[in-house]
Scaffold this motif. Structure first.
Motif, short mmCIF file in Angstrom:
data_model
loop_
_atom_site.label_atom_id
_atom_site.label_comp_id
_atom_site.label_asym_id
_atom_site.label_seq_id
_atom_site.Cartn_x
_atom_site.Cartn_y
_atom_site.Cartn_z
N THR A 44 -3.02 15.91 1.49
CA THR A 44 -1.67 15.71 2.21
C THR A 44 -1.54 15.12 3.26
O THR A 44 -2.61 14.99 4.06
N MET A 45 -0.40 14.57 3.70
CA MET A 45 -0.17 13.93 4.96
C MET A 45 1.12 14.66 5.56
O MET A 45 2.23 14.44 5.48
N ALA A 54 1.97 8.39 3.27
CA ALA A 54 0.91 8.57 1.99
C ALA A 54 0.53 7.47 1.56
O ALA A 54 -0.51 7.38 1.03
N PRO A 55 1.54 6.38 1.46
CA PRO A 55 0.72 5.08 0.90
C PRO A 55 -0.41 4.65 1.68
O PRO A 55 -1.17 4.03 1.01
N ARG A 59 -3.96 3.59 -0.30
CA ARG A 59 -4.69 2.41 -0.11
C ARG A 59 -5.80 2.53 0.35
O ARG A 59 -6.92 1.76 -0.36
N LEU A 60 -6.38 3.52 1.34
CA LEU A 60 -7.49 3.89 1.23
C LEU A 60 -8.60 4.14 0.21
O LEU A 60 -9.69 3.84 0.18
N LEU A 61 -8.06 5.30 -0.56
CA LEU A 61 -8.57 5.82 -1.56
C LEU A 61 -8.77 4.54 -2.71
O LEU A 61 -9.81 4.59 -3.37
N THR A 194 4.59 10.78 -3.47
CA THR A 194 3.78 9.53 -3.60
C THR A 194 2.37 9.96 -4.11
O THR A 194 1.80 9.49 -4.95
N ILE A 195 1.98 11.12 -3.15
CA ILE A 195 0.35 11.26 -3.65
C ILE A 195 0.14 11.87 -5.08
O ILE A 195 -0.69 11.64 -5.71
#
Length: 323
Positions: A44-45, A54-55, A59-61, A194-195
């Motif tokens: 989580t963020m 969260a986006p 994007r990183l993942l 989002t996640i």
């Protein structure tokens, strides 16, 4: 070696606050270089610094996934997290174990150094974010004389006693010998939603069963997904959500005979009404069973029959053999 033996890396990374994205990136890099699958637990963020970010994590993942890195993640469908008050201390203040930590808390100069780290700098234990004591709720104490603190934030408890929040915090830690648990109200709904829609997401409770008022996620996580995020909000479809809570998790754990309804698989089954299933556990009354679940079978044996526990204990630990 872990990857070669079919295992995966599931770290409790260093921050969900300041530097959270960098912390996730470090774990992805470790996974990539080690050629070891990665599972990000309660990914989580949190905290004000990460609202709406969260986006950036996804994007990183996705970039790593598109380059062949094996990544999955889980979240729980609540905004507060849960931990112990002592977890907020800077790591240097917790070195040496219980007695060493308590000795530091008894020294006024060291207390002030800790206070500056927590309230002004943002300690590593508090995820690098200067502390907002109104977000830290005491939810479990060891001693009966401190029971009046349960359900209060550190800020509220300090106001009632007429002392600064940091003093209340230190005094409680010392009196309870670091045994006080807490809720951290630091999440963001848009990040949670989002996640949970990510292509490799699974559900997880991260539940703690101890404390006067433990986090309701220990009782309500999975029905809450089905009620709030499927039926009420439509964030996930019912088939998607069931997959997140069953088959995807089993696949990450490499359980070859669980997680799906299929011939030859263990008959671990939950029968629920999608129109009525819901969590009833709350922060004030967390130890409450879900509604709308009529039957539960473990290895084909009824553990819940028409809403009533049977007392049957048909489960057993699952262990993989590494050869």
């Amino acid at each position: 070696m872990v990857g070669e033996l079919g295992g995966y890396y599931s770290p409790h990374h260093r921050s969900y606050g300041a530097g959270a994205l960098e912390a996730f990136a470090e774990m992805v890099d470790v996974s990539r270089r080690a050629r070891c699958p990665l599972h990000l637990a309660h990914a989580t963020m949190n905290f004000s610094v990460n609202k709406g970010k969260a986006p950036d994590l996804l994007r990183l993942l996705d970039e790593a996934l598109d380059h062949g890195v094996d990544i999955t993640l889980d979240t729980y469908p609540y905004l507060p997290g849960a931990t112990y008050l002592s977890a907020l201390l800077p790591s240097w203040a917790a070195e040496g174990g219980l007695d060493a930590t308590l000795a530091r808390l008894s020294d006024p100069d060291t207390r002030e150094r800790i206070r500056v780290d927590i309230e002004e700098t943002g300690s590593d234990g508090a995820h690098g974010v200067p502390m907002d004591w109104s977000t830290i709720e005491i939810n479990g104490v060891r001693k009966a004389e401190n029971a009046h603190l349960v359900g209060l934030t550190v800020a509220e408890a300090a106001r009632r006693q007429g002392v600064p929040p940091a003093r209340l915090y230190f005094d409680v830690l010392a009196a309870e010998r670091l045994g006080t648990s807490c809720l951290m109200h630091v999440g963001h709904e848009e990040n949670v939603r989002t996640i949970m829609k990510h292509r490799t997401h699974t559900g997880g409770s991260d539940g703690l069963l101890v404390g006067d008022r433990p986090h309701p996620r220990a009782w309500g996580t999975f029905p809450r997904y089905l009620a709030r995020y499927v039926r009420e909000l439509g964030v996930l479809s019912l088939p998607e959500c069931v997959a997140h809570l069953t088959g995807r998790a089993a696949r990450r754990l490499r359980l070859t005979d669980r997680g799906l309804v299929r011939e030859g698989y263990a008959a671990d089954l939950v029968l629920f009404d999608p129109d009525t299933v819901r969590d009833t556990a709350t922060f004030d009354d967390p130890r409450q069973p879900a509604e709308g679940i009529s039957h539960v079978f473990v290895n084909g044996v009824a553990a819940l029959d028409d809403g009533s526990p049977t007392g049957a204990l048909a489960g057993h630990s699952l262990r993989r053999r590494f050869v």
